[in-house]
Design a protein around this motif. Structure first.
Motif, PDB file in Angstrom:
ATOM      1  N   ASN A 172     -22.349 -50.491  -2.605  1.00  0.00           N
ATOM      2  CA  ASN A 172     -22.464 -51.743  -3.007  1.00  0.00           C
ATOM      3  C   ASN A 172     -24.090 -52.016  -3.597  1.00  0.00           C
ATOM      4  O   ASN A 172     -24.483 -52.696  -4.500  1.00  0.00           O
ATOM      5  N   LYS A 224     -19.597 -48.184   2.121  1.00  0.00           N
ATOM      6  CA  LYS A 224     -19.183 -49.303   1.096  1.00  0.00           C
ATOM      7  C   LYS A 224     -20.198 -50.015   0.806  1.00  0.00           C
ATOM      8  O   LYS A 224     -20.459 -50.403  -0.428  1.00  0.00           O
ATOM      9  N   MET A 225     -21.084 -50.563   1.825  1.00  0.00           N
ATOM     10  CA  MET A 225     -22.008 -51.241   1.509  1.00  0.00           C
ATOM     11  C   MET A 225     -23.419 -50.564   1.073  1.00  0.00           C
ATOM     12  O   MET A 225     -24.097 -51.201  -0.017  1.00  0.00           O
ATOM     13  N   GLY A 279     -14.624 -52.352  -0.723  1.00  0.00           N
ATOM     14  CA  GLY A 279     -14.541 -53.135   0.280  1.00  0.00           C
ATOM     15  C   GLY A 279     -14.112 -54.536  -0.039  1.00  0.00           C
ATOM     16  O   GLY A 279     -14.510 -55.590   0.515  1.00  0.00           O
ATOM     17  N   PHE A 335     -26.009 -57.366   1.381  1.00  0.00           N
ATOM     18  CA  PHE A 335     -25.723 -55.973   2.152  1.00  0.00           C
ATOM     19  C   PHE A 335     -26.591 -55.336   3.053  1.00  0.00           C
ATOM     20  O   PHE A 335     -26.089 -54.694   4.199  1.00  0.00           O
ATOM     21  N   VAL A 346     -25.418 -56.592   6.465  1.00  0.00           N
ATOM     22  CA  VAL A 346     -24.317 -55.711   7.029  1.00  0.00           C
ATOM     23  C   VAL A 346     -24.824 -54.353   7.569  1.00  0.00           C
ATOM     24  O   VAL A 346     -24.664 -53.831   8.796  1.00  0.00           O
ATOM     25  N   THR A 378     -16.279 -59.713   6.779  1.00  0.00           N
ATOM     26  CA  THR A 378     -15.710 -58.503   6.331  1.00  0.00           C
ATOM     27  C   THR A 378     -16.390 -58.100   5.078  1.00  0.00           C
ATOM     28  O   THR A 378     -17.323 -58.603   4.316  1.00  0.00           O
ATOM     29  N   ASP A 379     -16.335 -56.693   4.997  1.00  0.00           N
ATOM     30  CA  ASP A 379     -16.915 -56.226   3.640  1.00  0.00           C
ATOM     31  C   ASP A 379     -16.580 -57.021   2.369  1.00  0.00           C
ATOM     32  O   ASP A 379     -17.481 -57.253   1.565  1.00  0.00           O
ATOM     33  N   THR A 380     -15.175 -57.435   2.308  1.00  0.00           N
ATOM     34  CA  THR A 380     -14.706 -58.322   1.119  1.00  0.00           C
ATOM     35  C   THR A 380     -15.445 -59.545   0.977  1.00  0.00           C
ATOM     36  O   THR A 380     -15.877 -59.936  -0.084  1.00  0.00           O
ATOM     37  N   ASN A 423     -22.242 -47.635   7.108  1.00  0.00           N
ATOM     38  CA  ASN A 423     -21.061 -48.354   6.382  1.00  0.00           C
ATOM     39  C   ASN A 423     -21.245 -48.094   4.814  1.00  0.00           C
ATOM     40  O   ASN A 423     -22.062 -48.499   3.926  1.00  0.00           O
ATOM     41  N   SER A 428     -19.039 -58.746  -0.156  1.00  0.00           N
ATOM     42  CA  SER A 428     -19.125 -58.461  -1.411  1.00  0.00           C
ATOM     43  C   SER A 428     -19.012 -59.590  -2.386  1.00  0.00           C
ATOM     44  O   SER A 428     -19.613 -59.826  -3.328  1.00  0.00           O
TER      45      SER A 428
END
Length: 276
Positions: free
Chosen positions: A61, A57-58, A9, A45, A48, A21-23, A55, A26
């Motif tokens: 992470n 990706k989260m 992400g 995280f 989110v 955003t995920d970016t 999500n 992170s």
């Protein structure tokens, strides 16, 4: 592999990496973790996931950070959750494999990487981690094949060039090792590890002057690198420069007094100097 190499992400362009955003999340989490504030990082995280519970990706992470804290069961639960949402989410299998690798559960780690690669055969990260398992198992031919697959996918994967070089070194193919290290240096000229390994390969070939230049480079990048001082000491010993070697041994022991090998080398150097 560092924290950022394990997170997903983080691929949006800079102008799209806004606060939500995920970016951005992170990056904030990594920044907090680097300050030792892991609970706050995990909370990033969680915020989110409260508004976007699917999500993956989260979830991945969050699991990575639990893994870094040694909270294995919570990490595995996060990755299970990600896979329950998206069974084809290969990064969760990579993360699971990395946890098993650090716990020295090599067969379990290999199964995880194989699952990741079945889902995404072009995952350079999965191939790279798979190669590390084979290196640990001393299955060097298998490791080399995986590193070569990584580099076919991503020719600028510096860690793969370094580790392929080390595998070649273990196979006593020192010239090939040096070629790999040179490829890594081309992309990362300030990498202490690759300069040290390059020096070690040259040392094994008896190319002591060239090895000395590598260890000088190592120490210019990191003057507190005890192993660099120890290796420079060994090179100077082979060049007959005993007093200079002794000074390097003293420096190495100042940084790392518990290195028994350097202590023994220092005693040898003192006896040689006394005979002179």
């Amino acid at each position: 592999m560092g924290i950022t190499g394990r997170l997903f992400g983080k691929g949006e362009p800079e102008d799209r990496a806004g606060p939500g955003t995920d970016t951005a999340v992170s990056r904030q989490a990594v920044s907090l973790a680097q300050q030792g504030r892991f609970c706050e990082a995990i909370a990033c995280f969680d915020r989110v996931l409260e508004r976007d519970p699917e999500n993956v990706k989260m979830w991945n992470n969050k699991g990575v950070f639990f893994d870094l804290l040694g909270r294995d069961e919570e990490a595995l639960a996060c990755w299970e959750k990600a896979l329950s949402i998206d069974p084809d989410f290969a990064p969760a299998w990579v993360s699971r494999g990395m946890l098993h690798r650090r716990r020295n559960r090599l067969d379990e780690a290999l199964v995880c990487y194989d699952r990741a690669l079945a889902l995404n055969p072009n995952s350079a990260v999965a191939w790279y981690n798979r190669s590390g398992i084979f290196t640990a198992m001393r299955r060097l031919d298998d490791a080399v094949a995986c590193y070569e697959r990584v580099l076919a996918i991503d020719p600028h994967f510096v860690a793969a060039w370094i580790d392929l070089g080390y595998a070649r070194f273990l196979q006593h193919r020192h010239e090939e090792a040096i070629t790999c290290y040179d490829r890594a240096i081309a992309d990362d000229p300030e990498n202490v590890r690759v300069w040290s390994l390059r020096g070690g390969a040259l040392y094994a070939l008896g190319e002591y002057r060239q090895a000395l230049a590598c260890f000088d480079r190592v120490l210019s990048l990191d003057p507190r690198y005890a192993a660099g001082w120890s290796m420079k000491c060994s090179v100077l010993y082979h060049l007959g420069m005993y007093r200079h070697a002794l000074a390097c041994a003293d420096k190495a022991l100042e940084i790392n007094p518990s290195c028994e090998l350097t202590v023994e080398v220092r005693k040898l150097l003192l006896s040689l100097i006394e005979k002179w």
